[in-house]
Design a protein around this motif. Structure first.
Motif, PDB file in Angstrom:
ATOM      1  N   VAL A 142       0.840  -1.194   0.000  1.00  0.00           N
ATOM      2  CA  VAL A 142       0.000   0.000   0.000  1.00  0.00           C
ATOM      3  C   VAL A 142       0.880   1.250   0.000  1.00  0.00           C
ATOM      4  O   VAL A 142       2.050   1.206   0.391  1.00  0.00           O
ATOM      5  N   ALA A 143       0.305   2.333  -0.430  1.00  0.00           N
ATOM      6  CA  ALA A 143       0.974   3.637  -0.407  1.00  0.00           C
ATOM      7  C   ALA A 143      -0.018   4.677   0.079  1.00  0.00           C
ATOM      8  O   ALA A 143      -1.229   4.551  -0.131  1.00  0.00           O
ATOM      9  N   ILE A 144       0.496   5.708   0.733  1.00  0.00           N
ATOM     10  CA  ILE A 144      -0.333   6.817   1.202  1.00  0.00           C
ATOM     11  C   ILE A 144      -0.095   8.020   0.299  1.00  0.00           C
ATOM     12  O   ILE A 144       1.048   8.431   0.066  1.00  0.00           O
ATOM     13  N   ASP A 145      -1.187   8.572  -0.217  1.00  0.00           N
ATOM     14  CA  ASP A 145      -1.137   9.688  -1.163  1.00  0.00           C
ATOM     15  C   ASP A 145      -1.303  11.011  -0.424  1.00  0.00           C
ATOM     16  O   ASP A 145      -2.284  11.222   0.291  1.00  0.00           O
ATOM     17  N   VAL A 146      -0.320  11.907  -0.608  1.00  0.00           N
ATOM     18  CA  VAL A 146      -0.398  13.277  -0.084  1.00  0.00           C
ATOM     19  C   VAL A 146      -0.327  14.240  -1.259  1.00  0.00           C
ATOM     20  O   VAL A 146       0.351  13.969  -2.254  1.00  0.00           O
ATOM     21  N   HIS A 147      -1.038  15.349  -1.170  1.00  0.00           N
ATOM     22  CA  HIS A 147      -1.048  16.353  -2.233  1.00  0.00           C
ATOM     23  C   HIS A 147      -0.403  17.631  -1.723  1.00  0.00           C
ATOM     24  O   HIS A 147      -0.807  18.137  -0.664  1.00  0.00           O
ATOM     25  N   TYR A 148       0.567  18.138  -2.458  1.00  0.00           N
ATOM     26  CA  TYR A 148       1.307  19.320  -2.029  1.00  0.00           C
ATOM     27  C   TYR A 148       1.205  20.418  -3.084  1.00  0.00           C
ATOM     28  O   TYR A 148       1.735  20.283  -4.189  1.00  0.00           O
ATOM     29  N   TYR A 149       0.515  21.497  -2.719  1.00  0.00           N
ATOM     30  CA  TYR A 149       0.393  22.672  -3.583  1.00  0.00           C
ATOM     31  C   TYR A 149       0.793  23.920  -2.806  1.00  0.00           C
ATOM     32  O   TYR A 149       0.349  24.096  -1.667  1.00  0.00           O
ATOM     33  N   ASN A 150       1.571  24.787  -3.419  1.00  0.00           N
ATOM     34  CA  ASN A 150       1.837  26.104  -2.821  1.00  0.00           C
ATOM     35  C   ASN A 150       0.732  27.056  -3.264  1.00  0.00           C
ATOM     36  O   ASN A 150       0.968  28.105  -3.868  1.00  0.00           O
ATOM     37  N   LEU A 151      -0.470  26.664  -2.965  1.00  0.00           N
ATOM     38  CA  LEU A 151      -1.685  27.353  -3.381  1.00  0.00           C
ATOM     39  C   LEU A 151      -2.782  27.044  -2.364  1.00  0.00           C
ATOM     40  O   LEU A 151      -2.574  26.261  -1.440  1.00  0.00           O
ATOM     41  N   PHE A 152      -3.951  27.706  -2.569  1.00  0.00           N
ATOM     42  CA  PHE A 152      -5.166  27.394  -1.813  1.00  0.00           C
ATOM     43  C   PHE A 152      -5.064  27.725  -0.331  1.00  0.00           C
ATOM     44  O   PHE A 152      -5.839  27.216   0.476  1.00  0.00           O
ATOM     45  N   SER A 153      -4.124  28.564   0.041  1.00  0.00           N
ATOM     46  CA  SER A 153      -4.006  29.013   1.428  1.00  0.00           C
ATOM     47  C   SER A 153      -3.432  30.431   1.417  1.00  0.00           C
ATOM     48  O   SER A 153      -2.523  30.735   0.639  1.00  0.00           O
ATOM     49  N   ASP A 154      -3.959  31.264   2.292  1.00  0.00           N
ATOM     50  CA  ASP A 154      -3.487  32.651   2.354  1.00  0.00           C
ATOM     51  C   ASP A 154      -2.007  32.742   2.693  1.00  0.00           C
ATOM     52  O   ASP A 154      -1.350  33.742   2.373  1.00  0.00           O
ATOM     53  N   SER A 155      -1.474  31.713   3.314  1.00  0.00           N
ATOM     54  CA  SER A 155      -0.065  31.757   3.719  1.00  0.00           C
ATOM     55  C   SER A 155       0.876  31.827   2.533  1.00  0.00           C
ATOM     56  O   SER A 155       2.035  32.254   2.672  1.00  0.00           O
ATOM     57  N   PHE A 156       0.418  31.444   1.338  1.00  0.00           N
ATOM     58  CA  PHE A 156       1.276  31.480   0.158  1.00  0.00           C
ATOM     59  C   PHE A 156       1.151  32.787  -0.622  1.00  0.00           C
ATOM     60  O   PHE A 156       1.968  33.055  -1.516  1.00  0.00           O
ATOM     61  N   ASN A 157       0.145  33.591  -0.317  1.00  0.00           N
ATOM     62  CA  ASN A 157      -0.165  34.739  -1.172  1.00  0.00           C
ATOM     63  C   ASN A 157       0.941  35.781  -1.223  1.00  0.00           C
ATOM     64  O   ASN A 157       1.111  36.466  -2.240  1.00  0.00           O
ATOM     65  N   ASN A 158       1.691  35.925  -0.145  1.00  0.00           N
ATOM     66  CA  ASN A 158       2.724  36.968  -0.103  1.00  0.00           C
ATOM     67  C   ASN A 158       4.138  36.411  -0.144  1.00  0.00           C
ATOM     68  O   ASN A 158       5.095  37.134   0.121  1.00  0.00           O
ATOM     69  N   MET A 159       4.292  35.143  -0.489  1.00  0.00           N
ATOM     70  CA  MET A 159       5.627  34.551  -0.582  1.00  0.00           C
ATOM     71  C   MET A 159       6.308  34.953  -1.887  1.00  0.00           C
ATOM     72  O   MET A 159       5.694  34.911  -2.956  1.00  0.00           O
ATOM     73  N   ASN A 160       7.577  35.316  -1.800  1.00  0.00           N
ATOM     74  CA  ASN A 160       8.360  35.585  -3.011  1.00  0.00           C
ATOM     75  C   ASN A 160       8.917  34.263  -3.542  1.00  0.00           C
ATOM     76  O   ASN A 160       8.760  33.205  -2.903  1.00  0.00           O
ATOM     77  N   PRO A 161       9.577  34.257  -4.705  1.00  0.00           N
ATOM     78  CA  PRO A 161      10.059  32.992  -5.266  1.00  0.00           C
ATOM     79  C   PRO A 161      10.938  32.186  -4.315  1.00  0.00           C
ATOM     80  O   PRO A 161      10.732  30.971  -4.157  1.00  0.00           O
ATOM     81  N   GLN A 162      11.910  32.838  -3.679  1.00  0.00           N
ATOM     82  CA  GLN A 162      12.811  32.080  -2.819  1.00  0.00           C
ATOM     83  C   GLN A 162      12.101  31.514  -1.610  1.00  0.00           C
ATOM     84  O   GLN A 162      12.408  30.398  -1.157  1.00  0.00           O
ATOM     85  N   GLN A 163      11.138  32.240  -1.090  1.00  0.00           N
ATOM     86  CA  GLN A 163      10.376  31.729   0.048  1.00  0.00           C
ATOM     87  C   GLN A 163       9.562  30.498  -0.341  1.00  0.00           C
ATOM     88  O   GLN A 163       9.452  29.545   0.444  1.00  0.00           O
ATOM     89  N   ASN A 164       9.008  30.497  -1.542  1.00  0.00           N
ATOM     90  CA  ASN A 164       8.297  29.319  -2.028  1.00  0.00           C
ATOM     91  C   ASN A 164       9.240  28.132  -2.160  1.00  0.00           C
ATOM     92  O   ASN A 164       8.913  27.007  -1.774  1.00  0.00           O
TER      93      ASN A 164
END
Length: 495
Positions: free
Chosen positions: A388-410
């Motif tokens: 079995v495997a556990i599926d996780v989804h990772y997006y730097n989106l869909f949360s206000d915490s990403f809205n003000n990140m610059n490229p290096q912070q992302n």
């Protein structure tokens, strides 16, 4: 070579378990192919009449005479009133489309607007739809958001007063003073453009033609050749629950099973594997358009387990002997807290058993819950299961915490936070880890090509540590950074 050495070498080889797949995978999801997501190709919806009033569209109605909003008192289970100066949940209705002008209106607590069994008062008390819950939305030719609502008795709804809404008026004027005139407000940010909306919007005949043309052109054999030539060794294919039904339940149309068969044929030809992902589940596991939801409510639960396992059983039986089958994902993105963890585990156990009835070699993938859930909540349960495997989804989106990140912070977030998150679900003695969705897009606007390349590279490096592998979302998309094909062709990503 010494004969005894050769025999010993052969003995050692016979003791090593055979590996039937290229692990970890570098895969891509064939999103918007067999489960429609309108944002990925909006033109698919262009020729639907009244295409802004599809299933699940959330609307509000303001009486032009009273300048107050129509409201299902207490959110449903009672009368309709027209006494709210502003609109929120109780003043919002979700459309169930019957055809381009006739609808059911679902209130906040899921009851349907309609006439009382006797008389002409309008309520929202019924949990089912019928003739008395049928409403025609008649739009003004010059202003389509200026409407009348005609009840099943042929009379128009009128706001006689702030506390009395009836269906007993036959007026014909469109002036603001007319009590039957409402300003319809469509909540554009809450519309759905999924498989249910496109099939019910076009109707069965037109929908079949539109989707057949789409399936035949969106993903082809040439795409598998391209993927294989550019370093991908697997595809993740999202499918809907209707794929296992014959005849196909309305409003869905048949054809997706034949397309999935082609994917297996092409994968075998180009040396790739297939992960079949049950992406859309009857009653919806998250309320999103990609779950096949009709109106945005998440209603999947314990009573739906048996019918959902039947879909998994169908898929496993059909492809168990196919050499290209790598895994079956039992459910995509179940939503917490709407789906109880114990009920989810109960389903996962039953789904796992259904797969194992047909194959011992294919992996079974368990998707983590979205929302307020512990990313490690499935580890102990999954450790009792085999392959079995556990599926996780990772997006730097869909949360206000990403809205003000610059490229290096992302980028730093990927190397630090995401690496830690992945490590926490990657257990040497437990289930494998699978980053089942990630993308080259982020919340940042106006970034340079070099910024995007560094961001993509960081994700590829970190998610490459997942023991089962990763799958980019998606292969094709009109939003270019979401399209791995575009990203490869334009040298943003090199695998």
């Amino acid at each position: 070579m010494d004969y005894h050495y050769l025999l010993f070498a052969c003995f050692l080889c016979s003791c090593v378990p055979s590996v039937s797949f290229a692990q970890p995978y570098k895969a891509v999801s064939l999103g918007n192919w067999l489960v429609i997501e309108g944002w990925m190709k909006p033109s698919l919806f262009d020729h639907i009449p009244n295409k802004d009033l599809l299933d699940g569209t959330q609307v509000q109605f303001m009486s032009t005479k009273l300048q107050k909003f129509l409201c299902s008192e207490n959110g449903g289970g009672s009368i309709l009133v027209a006494n709210r100066s502003s609109a929120s949940g109780w003043e919002t209705f979700r459309l169930w489309r019957i055809n381009e002008t006739f609808f059911n209106l679902r209130a906040f607590n899921k009851q349907f607007v309609g006439l009382e069994s006797e008389g002409n008062q309008v309520t929202a008390v019924s949990n089912t739809t019928g003739d008395r819950q049928t409403i025609q939305i008649i739009r003004n030719n010059g202003d389509p958001n200026r409407v009348r609502l005609q009840a099943s008795n042929g009379q128009f709804l009128q706001a006689q007063s702030e506390t009395l809404v009836t269906a007993d008026y036959g007026g014909s004027a469109w002036e603001d003073s007319d009590p039957t005139i409402f300003k319809m407000i469509i909540l554009a940010d809450r519309t759905l453009r999924g498989e249910y909306q496109i099939t019910n919007g076009y109707g069965p005949e037109k929908a079949h033609k539109v989707l057949q043309d789409h399936r035949n052109s969106y993903i082809t054999e040439k795409d598998f050749r391209f993927m294989s030539a550019n370093g991908l060794n697997a595809v993740r294919v999202p499918v809907g629950w209707w794929i296992a039904s014959d005849p196909t339940p309305k409003p869905f149309v048949h054809g997706s099973l034949e397309a999935l068969d082609k994917a297996f044929t092409w994968a075998e030809k180009y040396g790739m594997k297939v992960i079949v992902d049950l992406h859309a589940i009857r009653a919806s596991q998250n309320g999103n358009e990609h779950s096949g939801a009709r109106d945005g409510y998440q209603e999947w639960g314990d009573s739906n387990i048996q019918e959902t396992v039947a879909v998994i059983d169908f898929i496993a039986a059909r492809y168990a002997e196919n050499p290209s089958l790598a895994a079956i994902e039992l459910m995509n993105e179940p939503m917490a807290p709407g789906i109880n963890l114990d009920i989810l585990k109960k389903y996962y156990q039953a789904g796992y058993n259904a797969v194992r009835k047909h194959t011992q070699s294919a992996y079974v993938i368990l998707s983590n819950r979205l929302g307020p859930a512990d990313a490690k909540e499935l580890l102990s349960f999954a450790s009792t299961l085999n392959r079995v495997a556990i599926d996780v989804h990772y997006y730097n989106l869909f949360s206000d915490s990403f809205n003000n990140m610059n490229p290096q912070q992302n980028i730093d977030f990927v190397y630090n936070q995401r690496a830690g998150d992945l490590s926490a679900v990657t257990n040497a003695n437990g289930p494998l880890s699978f980053v089942g969705e990630w993308t080259g897009e982020w919340a940042l606007k106006g970034a340079s090509k070099e910024d995007y390349k560094k961001f993509a590279k960081a994700q590829e490096e970190v998610y490459g540590r997942a023991t089962f592998g990763w799958a980019y979302w998606a292969y094709k998309c009109e939003d270019h950074k979401w399209s791995l094909k575009w990203m490869i062709r334009n040298n943003y990503i090199k695998l």
